[in-house]
Design a protein around this motif. Sequence first.
Motif, mmCIF file in Angstrom:
data_model
loop_
_atom_site.group_PDB
_atom_site.id
_atom_site.type_symbol
_atom_site.label_atom_id
_atom_site.label_comp_id
_atom_site.label_asym_id
_atom_site.label_seq_id
_atom_site.Cartn_x
_atom_site.Cartn_y
_atom_site.Cartn_z
ATOM 1 N N SER A 183 0.685 7.452 3.977
ATOM 2 C CA SER A 183 1.724 6.762 3.204
ATOM 3 C C SER A 183 1.323 5.336 2.839
ATOM 4 O O SER A 183 1.881 4.742 1.924
ATOM 5 N N GLU A 184 0.333 4.790 3.544
ATOM 6 C CA GLU A 184 -0.110 3.424 3.264
ATOM 7 C C GLU A 184 -1.165 3.375 2.166
ATOM 8 O O GLU A 184 -1.311 2.362 1.489
ATOM 9 N N LEU A 185 -1.916 4.460 2.006
ATOM 10 C CA LEU A 185 -3.083 4.432 1.127
ATOM 11 C C LEU A 185 -2.960 5.268 -0.136
ATOM 12 O O LEU A 185 -3.525 4.939 -1.160
ATOM 13 N N TRP A 186 -2.242 6.374 -0.076
ATOM 14 C CA TRP A 186 -2.155 7.207 -1.273
ATOM 15 C C TRP A 186 -0.816 7.928 -1.370
ATOM 16 O O TRP A 186 -0.121 8.135 -0.388
ATOM 17 N N CYS A 187 -0.466 8.258 -2.605
ATOM 18 C CA CYS A 187 0.735 9.049 -2.864
ATOM 19 C C CYS A 187 0.490 9.836 -4.141
ATOM 20 O O CYS A 187 -0.410 9.507 -4.923
ATOM 21 N N GLU A 188 1.276 10.853 -4.371
ATOM 22 C CA GLU A 188 1.113 11.678 -5.571
ATOM 23 C C GLU A 188 1.297 10.810 -6.818
ATOM 24 O O GLU A 188 2.283 10.110 -6.963
ATOM 25 N N GLY A 189 0.296 10.839 -7.677
ATOM 26 C CA GLY A 189 0.368 10.031 -8.890
ATOM 27 C C GLY A 189 -0.177 8.623 -8.728
ATOM 28 O O GLY A 189 -0.330 7.891 -9.706
ATOM 29 N N GLY A 190 -0.468 8.234 -7.465
ATOM 30 C CA GLY A 190 -1.062 6.921 -7.212
ATOM 31 C C GLY A 190 -0.126 5.765 -7.513
ATOM 32 O O GLY A 190 1.096 5.914 -7.598
ATOM 33 N N GLU A 191 -0.733 4.598 -7.682
ATOM 34 C CA GLU A 191 0.006 3.347 -7.853
ATOM 35 C C GLU A 191 0.986 3.386 -9.023
ATOM 36 O O GLU A 191 2.139 2.965 -8.909
ATOM 37 N N ILE A 192 0.536 3.893 -10.159
ATOM 38 C CA ILE A 192 1.373 3.867 -11.368
ATOM 39 C C ILE A 192 2.645 4.685 -11.174
ATOM 40 O O ILE A 192 3.735 4.271 -11.587
ATOM 41 N N ALA A 193 2.533 5.838 -10.520
ATOM 42 C CA ALA A 193 3.715 6.683 -10.288
ATOM 43 C C ALA A 193 4.677 6.007 -9.323
ATOM 44 O O ALA A 193 5.897 6.026 -9.530
ATOM 45 N N PHE A 194 4.141 5.402 -8.270
ATOM 46 C CA PHE A 194 4.983 4.762 -7.258
ATOM 47 C C PHE A 194 5.757 3.577 -7.859
ATOM 48 O O PHE A 194 6.974 3.455 -7.680
ATOM 49 N N ILE A 195 5.059 2.712 -8.586
ATOM 50 C CA ILE A 195 5.729 1.525 -9.144
ATOM 51 C C ILE A 195 6.707 1.926 -10.246
ATOM 52 O O ILE A 195 7.775 1.320 -10.380
ATOM 53 N N SER A 196 6.352 2.949 -11.023
ATOM 54 C CA SER A 196 7.279 3.424 -12.069
ATOM 55 C C SER A 196 8.578 3.915 -11.438
ATOM 56 O O SER A 196 9.675 3.634 -11.941
ATOM 57 N N LYS A 197 8.453 4.642 -10.329
ATOM 58 C CA LYS A 197 9.646 5.101 -9.606
ATOM 59 C C LYS A 197 10.459 3.906 -9.114
ATOM 60 O O LYS A 197 11.698 3.880 -9.193
#
Length: 308
Positions: A225-239
């Motif tokens: 959870s600290e290093l990666w998530c589905e869709g990476g940085e762009i998906a996380f910040i967009s959410k």
Amino acid sequence: MTTEKSSLHARNLHRNPYDFEQLISCVPELKHYVFVNAYETKTINFSLPKAVRLLNQALLLHFYNIKNWDIPEANLCPPIPGRADYIHYIADLLAEQQPKIPTGTSISGLDIGTGANLVYPLLAHRSYGWKMLGTDINKDSLENAQQILDHNPDLLPVIQLKHQSDSHHIFKNIIETGDRFTFSMCNPPFHDSKESAMKGNLRKTKNINKSKGKNPLLNFGGQQSELWCEGGEIAFISKMIEESVQYSSQVLWFTCLVSKKDNLYKLTTLLKKVKALDIKTIDMAQGQKISRMVAWTFIPQKERKTWL
């Protein structure tokens, strides 16, 4: 000759080279990892997780009076100077509304993904006296963060922790009716997979060691959870941006680090789409690399002073 790290913020306590004698006096075990490099400068091997962890213990004790800081070996071990920079740039953002930086517990911050290390709340309170809430989806990380607080009882009234029970949400389940935060902050997972994270670490370790090792350790550690998530940085910040709309009247400034410069255009486009009233992008140093902070607010200019 060793020079000041001028890329760091002017108020950053870590602009000068590390005084290893001083740091070893705080954490004696650190001496086993200090050596003199080819430039006749004392340093440590930053690709060794334990060396970085001991350095962090010493820095946090010496500069911020944080006692008994520690994290499990599997967790992210953050470089302190870069983390401090994010705090100082948020302080500058808040100071835009008044003659000086607002300090004290009337300023409340929300750290999304505080991790086992709890570094942002620790630095924020010790630097400016702010009250902080740290959140994470990993209960084990929060348990370790609580242990750090228990070792520093003066922090218990001013730093709280809260578990995010649903990994599909960021602010929901955290911000409740009646809550008001001066700012939120986040260092989001950068990679979109474990493989991507390992490749990134291989590059980083090669840069540090100037070597060609093929089996690097994650030198700053890191859970999924600290290093990666589905869709990476762009998906996380967009959410995060999309969800921030629901809490637009409860947070003065939403902020987030953005590692990849190419993502800025998409993110600012989305921020305009959700009708953020003010959008700022601030370049800053983050350890070995240049990062940037994106900040946005839905609060009209004339009302912002009432938050500080």
